[in-house]
Write a protein that holds these residues in place. Structure first.
Motif, PDB file in Angstrom:
ATOM      1  N   CYS A 109      15.052  -8.779   3.795  1.00 16.60           N
ATOM      2  CA  CYS A 109      13.860  -8.370   3.032  1.00 16.60           C
ATOM      3  C   CYS A 109      12.804  -7.692   3.890  1.00 16.60           C
ATOM      4  CB  CYS A 109      13.238  -9.588   2.353  1.00 16.60           C
ATOM      5  SG  CYS A 109      14.260 -10.364   1.090  1.00 16.60           S
ATOM      6  N   MET A 110      13.001  -7.672   5.189  1.00 15.34           N
ATOM      7  CA  MET A 110      11.951  -7.197   6.081  1.00 15.34           C
ATOM      8  C   MET A 110      11.660  -5.707   5.941  1.00 15.34           C
ATOM      9  SD  MET A 110      10.277  -9.347   7.972  1.00 15.34           S
ATOM     10  CE  MET A 110       9.752  -8.449   9.426  1.00 15.34           C
ATOM     11  N   GLN A 111      12.636  -4.929   5.502  1.00 17.04           N
ATOM     12  CA  GLN A 111      12.406  -3.489   5.418  1.00 17.04           C
ATOM     13  C   GLN A 111      11.281  -3.147   4.443  1.00 17.04           C
ATOM     14  OE1 GLN A 111      13.720  -1.228   7.496  1.00 17.04           O
ATOM     15  NE2 GLN A 111      14.597  -3.065   8.479  1.00 17.04           N
ATOM     16  N   THR A 112      11.111  -3.977   3.426  1.00 19.24           N
ATOM     17  CA  THR A 112      10.032  -3.713   2.460  1.00 19.24           C
ATOM     18  C   THR A 112       8.658  -3.877   3.100  1.00 19.24           C
ATOM     19  OG1 THR A 112      10.011  -6.012   1.704  1.00 19.24           O
ATOM     20  CG2 THR A 112      11.477  -4.492   0.544  1.00 19.24           C
ATOM     21  N   ALA A 113       8.589  -4.631   4.201  1.00 17.94           N
ATOM     22  CA  ALA A 113       7.300  -4.895   4.857  1.00 17.94           C
ATOM     23  C   ALA A 113       7.046  -3.956   6.025  1.00 17.94           C
ATOM     24  CB  ALA A 113       7.260  -6.339   5.337  1.00 17.94           C
ATOM     25  N   MET A 114       7.959  -3.036   6.267  1.00 17.55           N
ATOM     26  CA  MET A 114       7.846  -2.183   7.462  1.00 17.55           C
ATOM     27  C   MET A 114       7.806  -0.709   7.069  1.00 17.55           C
ATOM     28  SD  MET A 114      10.536  -4.359   9.803  1.00 17.55           S
ATOM     29  CE  MET A 114      10.318  -3.345  11.270  1.00 17.55           C
ATOM     30  N   ASN A 115       7.000  -0.406   6.075  1.00 14.50           N
ATOM     31  CA  ASN A 115       6.894   0.955   5.568  1.00 14.50           C
ATOM     32  C   ASN A 115       5.500   1.497   5.875  1.00 14.50           C
ATOM     33  OD1 ASN A 115       6.937   3.359   4.222  1.00 14.50           O
ATOM     34  ND2 ASN A 115       7.457   2.497   2.212  1.00 14.50           N
ATOM     35  N   PRO A 116       5.347   2.361   6.881  1.00 10.34           N
ATOM     36  CA  PRO A 116       4.026   2.894   7.246  1.00 10.34           C
ATOM     37  C   PRO A 116       3.330   3.601   6.088  1.00 10.34           C
ATOM     38  CG  PRO A 116       5.653   3.405   8.935  1.00 10.34           C
ATOM     39  CD  PRO A 116       6.411   2.858   7.769  1.00 10.34           C
ATOM     40  N   ALA A 117       4.132   4.169   5.169  1.00  9.53           N
ATOM     41  CA  ALA A 117       3.520   4.890   4.052  1.00  9.53           C
ATOM     42  C   ALA A 117       2.690   3.954   3.176  1.00  9.53           C
ATOM     43  CB  ALA A 117       4.607   5.567   3.216  1.00  9.53           C
ATOM     44  N   THR A 118       3.090   2.703   3.094  1.00 12.47           N
ATOM     45  CA  THR A 118       2.339   1.726   2.302  1.00 12.47           C
ATOM     46  C   THR A 118       0.950   1.515   2.887  1.00 12.47           C
ATOM     47  OG1 THR A 118       4.385   0.604   1.682  1.00 12.47           O
ATOM     48  CG2 THR A 118       2.340  -0.625   1.396  1.00 12.47           C
ATOM     49  N   PHE A 119       0.879   1.384   4.203  1.00  8.87           N
ATOM     50  CA  PHE A 119      -0.418   1.207   4.862  1.00  8.87           C
ATOM     51  C   PHE A 119      -1.309   2.425   4.635  1.00  8.87           C
ATOM     52  CE2 PHE A 119       2.273  -1.808   6.991  1.00  8.87           C
ATOM     53  CZ  PHE A 119       1.442  -2.852   7.321  1.00  8.87           C
ATOM     54  N   ARG A 120      -0.731   3.625   4.769  1.00 13.37           N
ATOM     55  CA  ARG A 120      -1.533   4.826   4.587  1.00 13.37           C
ATOM     56  C   ARG A 120      -2.023   4.959   3.147  1.00 13.37           C
ATOM     57  NH1 ARG A 120       2.343   6.978   8.380  1.00 13.37           N
ATOM     58  NH2 ARG A 120       3.723   7.616   6.672  1.00 13.37           N
ATOM     59  N   ARG A 121      -1.148   4.632   2.193  1.00 10.47           N
ATOM     60  CA  ARG A 121      -1.527   4.760   0.789  1.00 10.47           C
ATOM     61  C   ARG A 121      -2.652   3.794   0.414  1.00 10.47           C
ATOM     62  NH1 ARG A 121       0.485   1.893  -3.360  1.00 10.47           N
ATOM     63  NH2 ARG A 121       2.310   1.242  -2.151  1.00 10.47           N
ATOM     64  N   LEU A 122      -2.591   2.580   0.935  1.00 13.42           N
ATOM     65  CA  LEU A 122      -3.565   1.556   0.538  1.00 13.42           C
ATOM     66  C   LEU A 122      -4.856   1.602   1.338  1.00 13.42           C
ATOM     67  CD1 LEU A 122      -1.183  -1.495  -0.007  1.00 13.42           C
ATOM     68  CD2 LEU A 122      -2.280  -0.090  -1.756  1.00 13.42           C
ATOM     69  N   TYR A 123      -4.802   2.163   2.566  1.00 13.93           N
ATOM     70  CA  TYR A 123      -5.981   2.046   3.433  1.00 13.93           C
ATOM     71  C   TYR A 123      -6.477   3.374   4.016  1.00 13.93           C
ATOM     72  CZ  TYR A 123      -5.672  -2.974   3.043  1.00 13.93           C
ATOM     73  OH  TYR A 123      -5.673  -4.256   2.546  1.00 13.93           O
ATOM     74  N   ALA A 124      -5.877   4.475   3.659  1.00  8.63           N
ATOM     75  CA  ALA A 124      -6.391   5.749   4.155  1.00  8.63           C
ATOM     76  C   ALA A 124      -7.781   6.022   3.601  1.00  8.63           C
ATOM     77  CB  ALA A 124      -5.440   6.882   3.781  1.00  8.63           C
ATOM     78  N   ASP A 125      -8.010   5.626   2.349  1.00 10.91           N
ATOM     79  CA  ASP A 125      -9.320   5.778   1.718  1.00 10.91           C
ATOM     80  C   ASP A 125      -9.730   4.405   1.185  1.00 10.91           C
ATOM     81  OD1 ASP A 125     -11.598   6.370   0.352  1.00 10.91           O
ATOM     82  OD2 ASP A 125     -10.711   7.882  -0.968  1.00 10.91           O
ATOM     83  N   LEU A 126     -10.597   3.730   1.923  1.00  3.49           N
ATOM     84  CA  LEU A 126     -10.953   2.355   1.576  1.00  3.49           C
ATOM     85  C   LEU A 126     -11.735   2.248   0.274  1.00  3.49           C
ATOM     86  CD1 LEU A 126     -11.932   0.980   5.098  1.00  3.49           C
ATOM     87  CD2 LEU A 126      -9.867   0.475   3.799  1.00  3.49           C
ATOM     88  N   THR A 127     -12.333   3.349  -0.182  1.00  2.69           N
ATOM     89  CA  THR A 127     -13.146   3.279  -1.402  1.00  2.69           C
ATOM     90  C   THR A 127     -12.357   3.651  -2.651  1.00  2.69           C
ATOM     91  OG1 THR A 127     -13.909   5.568  -1.178  1.00  2.69           O
ATOM     92  CG2 THR A 127     -15.202   3.850  -0.072  1.00  2.69           C
ATOM     93  N   LYS A 128     -11.138   4.141  -2.480  1.00  2.77           N
ATOM     94  CA  LYS A 128     -10.354   4.581  -3.630  1.00  2.77           C
ATOM     95  C   LYS A 128      -9.968   3.392  -4.515  1.00  2.77           C
ATOM     96  CE  LYS A 128      -6.151   7.104  -4.886  1.00  2.77           C
ATOM     97  NZ  LYS A 128      -4.911   7.742  -4.375  1.00  2.77           N
ATOM     98  N   ASP A 129     -10.133   3.556  -5.799  1.00  2.10           N
ATOM     99  CA  ASP A 129      -9.753   2.541  -6.792  1.00  2.10           C
ATOM    100  C   ASP A 129     -10.536   1.252  -6.645  1.00  2.10           C
ATOM    101  OD1 ASP A 129      -7.828   4.312  -7.798  1.00  2.10           O
ATOM    102  OD2 ASP A 129      -6.323   3.597  -6.361  1.00  2.10           O
TER     103      ASP A 129
END
Length: 501
Positions: A190-210
Motif C-alpha cells: 500500500c505504500m505506493q499510494t503514500a509516495m506520490n509527489p503530485a499529491t503534495f503539490r496538488r494539496l499544498y502548492a496553493d495553501l489558500t485554494k479551496d
C-alpha cells in the motif's frame, strides 16, 4: 483499589479502572510516517472484516498533520475501515496530544469523577504529562497508530493482547492479535499510494485554494497591529514601563512562598495547555468577558492572551502544593491552590499572587528534582514572571526551563548537597531573604537563603545561582531577554541613523 470493580454511569454503562475512554490517532509527527498509518488502516480493515467493533463510549478520532494522509488512506481503500471503527477525521493538526480532545460524554465523565475511576487514553501523540490529555483521565499511554486502534478494540488496558483475545467476532469466534496485525509485505503493497509527489503539490502548492472559511476572515492592514479587544490575542505587558536605562533588580527581602512543589513538576503542571475549568481563575475571567464555557477552548489556543495564561499558571488540576496539609487519608490536595501568608487563607495561586503584588511582597516558588521537565513551554516562565515570582529554588532544573526563567528575569537557584525543602523544614509560612545578590553577580555564584520562621528562629542555607553564563547575567540585569534585545536593537538603530548622510 479493586481493579475489577465496575461502576454504573447514568446511562447504564459499566465503567471501571483501566477502561479505554479516549483513543486518538493524532500528532503530526506520528502521522507523518505513512507505514504506521497504513498499518493502522490495515488493522482496522481486518478487524471490521472479522466482525469486531469499538465501544460507542470510547472517544475515537483521527487528526493527522497533513491532508496527504487522508488522501493516501482513501486511495488505498483503508479510510472507510478506520471510519467504521469510529476513527473519523476531526481536523488536521494539534488535538488530543495538547489537550484538545474535548469532554467525554457527560454520564461517563460523571461516573469517572464520582467514583475516582482511573480511566485510560491511548494516543499516537508525543506527550502524556499529568492532566494534559484530559483533566479527568489519569492513565495516558503513547502508542503507534495501529496500537491505538488495537487498544480501542480491546477497550481496556487490563488485558494482555499477546495472551488474550482482542475480541469476539462473527459467530462468537475469538480474534487474536496474529489475526489482525499486518505484515511488512501488506504494508509495502500500500505504500505506493503514500509516495506520490503530485499529491503534495496538488494539496499544498496553493495553501489558500479551496479554503473558503479561512479566506473569508477579515484582517487589518498596515505595519502596526491595532490590538482590537480580544480574549484570544492581547497586547502583552512585557514592555510596560520600558526605558533605555535598565532598572537593577532589587534585593530580595521579606519574600513569601507562593507554592512548594515536589519532584518532577513539568511545564504542563506550571502552564497547562488543555481545557479551562469554569471554576478556575481563567474560566471566571472568560465568563466575566461573556465567553460561555462551551467557547472556552483551551489554554493552548488562548496563549496569545496573557490575562488567560497568567491565570492558568500553576492551575493544572493535578498539581500538588505541599503547603496545603494532607487529607485525612494522607493524600494531597490537587489543583492550583495555596495558603496566603500570614493569614493562612486557602485561595487560588493566582489570587494569592495578585494579593502579594498589591502589597509589594515578593514571592518564591520551591521545588524538588527536575523542576520544569517536559515540553519547552515558554509560558511556564512567562506566567511565573507575571505572577510576580522573583525566584524559583529547586533541587535541580530541566535545562530549557532554567534558561527560560532567566530569560524572563526570574532567578533560578539550586539547593546544594543534601539540602531540600524537607531537610530545611520549610513549611511555607516563613519569611525569606536572599543574600549575595547585591552589586555585580557572577555566573553560578553562591547565594544565601535566609529562612525566618514564625517562632523567631532564623536558619541559613547556601544555594547555587543557576544563571550559568555571562550573557545570562546581562539578561537578568536588563529584566529579561525581551527588554535586553529591544535595547540592543534601539541602540543599533540609533547608530545606523548617525551613519546616514
Amino acid at each position: 483499589m479493586d481493579l475489577a470493580e465496575r461502576f454504573k454511569s447514568q446511562d447504564g454503562l459499566d465503567v471501571g479502572n483501566g477502561d479505554v475512554l479516549i483513543a486518538a490517532i493524532t500528532s503530526c509527527t506520528n502521522t507523518s510516517n505513512p507505514s504506521v498509518m497504513i498499518a493502522a488502516g490495515l488493522l482496522a480493515k481486518k478487524a471490521v472484516e472479522r466482525g469486531l467493533s469499538v465501544g460507542a463510549h470510547i472517544k475515537t478520532s483521527l487528526a493527522p498533520g497533513s491532508r496527504v494522509v487522508t488522501e493516501y488512506l482513501s486511495q488505498s481503500g483503508l479510510l472507510p475501515y478506520l471510519e467504521q471503527l469510529g476513527f473519523n477525521l476531526v481536523g488536521y493538526g494539534c488535538t488530543t496530544c495538547i489537550g484538545n480532545a474535548g469532554p467525554l460524554a457527560a454520564p461517563i465523565e460523571d461516573a469517572v469523577v464520582e467514583n475516582n475511576v482511573i480511566g485510560a487514553a491511548v494516543l499516537s501523540g508525543n506527550r502524556n504529562f499529568e492532566a494534559r490529555i484530559h483533566p479527568n483521565i489519569r492513565a495516558n499511554f503513547l502508542a503507534s497508530p495501529p496500537l491505538v486502534v488495537l487498544y480501542a478494540l480491546l477497550g481496556t488496558m487490563q488485558k494482555d493482547p499477546l495472551t488474550e483475545p482482542i475480541g469476539y467476532g462473527k459467530n462468537g469466534e475469538a480474534v487474536w492479535l496474529r489475526d489482525l496485525w499486518p505484515s511488512s509485505r501488506e504494508i509495502e503493497a500500500c505504500m505506493q499510494t503514500a509516495m506520490n509527489p503530485a499529491t503534495f503539490r496538488r494539496l499544498y502548492a496553493d495553501l489558500t485554494k479551496d479554503h473558503d472559511l479561512w479566506n473569508a476572515i477579515t484582517s487589518s492592514t498596515g505595519q502596526v497591529y491595532a490590538w482590537p479587544a480580544s480574549t484570544y490575542i492581547a497586547r502583552p505587558p512585557f514592555f510596560a514601563g520600558f526605558s533605555m536605562t535598565p532598572v537593577m533588580p532589587a534585593a530580595l527581602r521579606n519574600a513569601r512562598a507562593l507554592a512548594i512543589f515536589g519532584d518532577s513538576v513539568t511545564t504542563d503542571h506550571i502552564s497547562p495547555a488543555g481545557s479551562i475549568s469554569a471554576a478556575s481563575p481563567a474560566g471566571k475571567w472568560l465568563q466575566s468577558r461573556r465567553v460561555a464555557s462551551a467557547d472556552f477552548n483551551s489554554y493552548g489556543s488562548r496563549r496569545g492572551n496573557h490575562d488567560v495564561m497568567v491565570r492558568g499558571t500553576f492551575a493544572n488540576v493535578r498539581i500538588k502544593n505541599l503547603m496545603l496539609p494532607p487529607k485525612a487519608d494522607g493524600s494531597r490536595v490537587e489543583g492550583g491552590l495555596t495558603l496566603h501568608q500570614p493569614s493562612g487563607e486557602q485561595t487560588s495561586i493566582f489570587d494569592a499572587a495578585m494579593h502579594y503584588m498589591t502589597d509589594d511582597v515578593p514571592t518564591i516558588i520551591f521545588g524538588g528534582e527536575e523542576y520544569g521537565t517536559g515540553s519547552s513551554r515558554d509560558w511556564a516562565a512567562k506566567g511565573t514572571q507575571l505572577l510576580g515570582v522573583k525566584a524559583v529554588i529547586a533541587r535541580s532544573f530541566e535545562r530549557i526551563h532554567r534558561g527560560n526563567l532567566v530569560g524572563m528575569g526570574v532567578l533560578p537557584l539550586q539547593f546544594l548537597n543534601a539540602d531540600s525543602v524537607t531537610s530545611l523544614e520549610i513549611a511555607g509560612n516563613e519569611l525569606f531573604d536572599l543574600e549575595g545578590l547585591d552589586g555585580d553577580i557572577q555566573p553560578q555564584q553562591e547565594v544565601t537563603l535566609v529562612i525566618r520562621r514564625p517562632d523567631g528562629i532564623t536558619n541559613r542555607a547556601v544555594l547555587r545561582l543557576r544563571i550559568d553564563t555571562p550573557v545570562e547575567v546581562d539578561y537578568y540585569r536588563h529584566g529579561g531577554i525581551l527588554p535586553f534585545v529591544l535595547r540592543q536593537l534601539l541602540v543599533q538603530k540609533k547608530m545606523d541613523c548617525k551613519r546616514m548622510p
